[in-house]
Design an enzyme around this catalytic site. Structure first.
Site, mmCIF file in Angstrom:
data_model
loop_
_atom_site.group_PDB
_atom_site.id
_atom_site.type_symbol
_atom_site.label_atom_id
_atom_site.label_comp_id
_atom_site.label_asym_id
_atom_site.label_seq_id
_atom_site.Cartn_x
_atom_site.Cartn_y
_atom_site.Cartn_z
ATOM 1 N N PRO A 44 4.498 52.804 75.393
ATOM 2 C CA PRO A 44 5.729 53.530 75.719
ATOM 3 C C PRO A 44 5.784 54.946 75.135
ATOM 4 C CG PRO A 44 6.145 51.818 74.081
ATOM 5 C CD PRO A 44 4.755 51.592 74.604
ATOM 6 N N ASN A 45 6.380 55.817 75.930
ATOM 7 C CA ASN A 45 6.641 57.222 75.578
ATOM 8 C C ASN A 45 5.400 58.110 75.572
ATOM 9 O OD1 ASN A 45 9.533 56.995 75.208
ATOM 10 N ND2 ASN A 45 9.037 55.762 73.415
ATOM 11 N N ARG A 104 6.577 65.658 73.759
ATOM 12 C CA ARG A 104 7.207 64.739 72.811
ATOM 13 C C ARG A 104 6.730 65.068 71.392
ATOM 14 N NH1 ARG A 104 5.073 58.653 71.697
ATOM 15 N NH2 ARG A 104 6.703 58.110 70.234
ATOM 16 N N TYR A 158 2.378 64.774 67.705
ATOM 17 C CA TYR A 158 1.436 64.223 68.691
ATOM 18 C C TYR A 158 0.588 65.268 69.400
ATOM 19 C CZ TYR A 158 4.262 60.083 67.860
ATOM 20 O OH TYR A 158 4.901 59.035 67.259
ATOM 21 N N ASN A 204 -3.391 52.113 72.791
ATOM 22 C CA ASN A 204 -2.413 52.740 71.917
ATOM 23 C C ASN A 204 -1.082 52.084 72.282
ATOM 24 O OD1 ASN A 204 -0.542 54.222 70.552
ATOM 25 N ND2 ASN A 204 -1.347 56.222 71.139
ATOM 26 N N ALA A 211 5.162 52.394 70.096
ATOM 27 C CA ALA A 211 6.096 51.710 69.188
ATOM 28 C C ALA A 211 5.949 50.183 69.230
ATOM 29 C CB ALA A 211 7.527 52.118 69.524
ATOM 30 N N HIS A 241 4.458 48.085 66.299
ATOM 31 C CA HIS A 241 5.223 47.633 65.128
ATOM 32 C C HIS A 241 6.175 46.486 65.441
ATOM 33 C CE1 HIS A 241 3.583 51.510 64.107
ATOM 34 N NE2 HIS A 241 4.378 52.113 64.973
ATOM 35 N N ASP A 266 -0.306 38.309 71.168
ATOM 36 C CA ASP A 266 -0.673 37.009 71.753
ATOM 37 C C ASP A 266 -1.486 37.177 73.031
ATOM 38 O OD1 ASP A 266 0.530 35.633 69.717
ATOM 39 O OD2 ASP A 266 2.296 35.012 70.869
ATOM 40 N N GLU A 309 -7.621 49.404 68.499
ATOM 41 C CA GLU A 309 -6.269 49.980 68.447
ATOM 42 C C GLU A 309 -6.388 51.446 68.050
ATOM 43 O OE1 GLU A 309 -3.826 47.987 65.554
ATOM 44 O OE2 GLU A 309 -2.326 49.584 65.576
ATOM 45 N N HIS A 318 -4.282 55.325 67.501
ATOM 46 C CA HIS A 318 -3.040 56.095 67.367
ATOM 47 C C HIS A 318 -3.383 57.560 67.198
ATOM 48 C CE1 HIS A 318 -0.667 52.483 66.947
ATOM 49 N NE2 HIS A 318 -1.626 52.019 66.160
ATOM 50 N N LEU A 319 -2.589 58.393 67.839
ATOM 51 C CA LEU A 319 -2.771 59.841 67.691
ATOM 52 C C LEU A 319 -2.458 60.264 66.261
ATOM 53 C CD1 LEU A 319 -0.893 60.546 70.987
ATOM 54 C CD2 LEU A 319 -3.250 61.302 70.600
ATOM 55 N N SER A 320 -1.313 59.778 65.756
ATOM 56 C CA SER A 320 -0.880 60.144 64.409
ATOM 57 C C SER A 320 -1.406 59.120 63.402
ATOM 58 C CB SER A 320 0.651 60.201 64.357
ATOM 59 O OG SER A 320 1.192 58.902 64.563
ATOM 60 N N ARG A 325 3.330 57.894 57.625
ATOM 61 C CA ARG A 325 4.636 58.226 58.197
ATOM 62 C C ARG A 325 5.709 57.279 57.638
ATOM 63 N NH1 ARG A 325 4.074 58.793 64.485
ATOM 64 N NH2 ARG A 325 6.181 59.618 64.168
ATOM 65 N N ARG A 383 6.248 52.094 60.270
ATOM 66 C CA ARG A 383 5.067 52.306 61.124
ATOM 67 C C ARG A 383 3.791 51.765 60.475
ATOM 68 N NH1 ARG A 383 6.889 55.661 65.330
ATOM 69 N NH2 ARG A 383 8.576 56.971 64.584
HETATM 70 C C1 DQA Z 1 1.765 56.217 68.057
HETATM 71 C C2 DQA Z 1 2.441 55.895 66.708
HETATM 72 C C3 DQA Z 1 3.638 54.983 66.905
HETATM 73 O O1 DQA Z 1 4.248 54.706 65.656
HETATM 74 C C4 DQA Z 1 4.641 55.641 67.808
HETATM 75 O O2 DQA Z 1 5.733 54.768 68.039
HETATM 76 C C5 DQA Z 1 4.047 56.115 69.080
HETATM 77 C C6 DQA Z 1 2.750 56.788 69.040
HETATM 78 C C7 DQA Z 1 0.622 57.241 67.886
HETATM 79 O O3 DQA Z 1 -0.189 57.348 68.811
HETATM 80 O O4 DQA Z 1 0.542 57.936 66.877
HETATM 81 O O5 DQA Z 1 4.657 56.029 70.137
HETATM 82 O O6 DQA Z 1 1.208 55.031 68.572
#
Ligand code: DQA
Length: 154
Positions: free
Chosen positions: A9-10, A17, A22, A73, A76, A79, A86, A97, A99-101, A106, A110
């Protein structure tokens, strides 16, 4: 070799964003870089999806049992989502897995990932390179099932 990439998501909003966290690359640019590296590495099928809906992500994973690796990725849902965890366990797909950040540098909430315990590993904090490093890891795993450490979450 078939590799599935899922953006949670997002991530469709990448580029506008929270660019201070990011970066300014759009999702389209990220996908283009992933596809270009996939070509270079000789991946036959690279399927990339983005969804803002947990159930859609669960279904995409359920349908991926014939894929060699999953690069995800989870945004959110990292978490919060026992359902995505599952689904990964259900199809036994080697998962990386990303993550950009750096999620460990943080907010406290997270730092917990429901996915990390069922993934081969987690790459966090390198922006676009998190995906590219993850893709290299996924291809390595797909080519040779030898893993340095056995995961305990499975
Ligand atoms: C994220 C880190 C997550 O905590 C956050 O909710 C995201 C992006 C990252 O790529 O850094 O949506 O997955």
């Amino acid at each position: 070799m078939k590799i599935l990439v899922i953006h949670g998501p997002n991530l469709n909003l990448l580029g506008r964003r929270q660019p201070e966290i990011y970066g300014r690359l759009t999702l389209k640019a990220v996908d283009a870089a992933i596809k270009s590296l996939a070509r270079e590495l000789g991946v036959n099928v690279i399927k990339i999806i983005q969804s803002n809906h947990e159930g859609d992500i669960v279904e995409a994973i359920q349908e991926a049992s014939d894929f060699d690796a999953l690069l995800i990725n989870p945004g959110a849902y990292t978490h919060t989502s026992i359902a995505i965890r599952d689904a990964i366990l259900s199809v036994h797909i080697p998962t990386i897995e990303v993550h950009l950040s750096n999620i460990h540098a943080r907010e406290e909430f997270r730092k917990n990932s429901y996915i990390a315990g069922v993934a081969i590993g987690q790459i966090s904090g390198f922006g676009l390179n998190s995906y590219l490093l993850g893709l290299r890891a996924a291809v390595g795993i797909a080519r040779d099932e030898k893993r340095p450490y056995k995961t305990t979450g499975r």
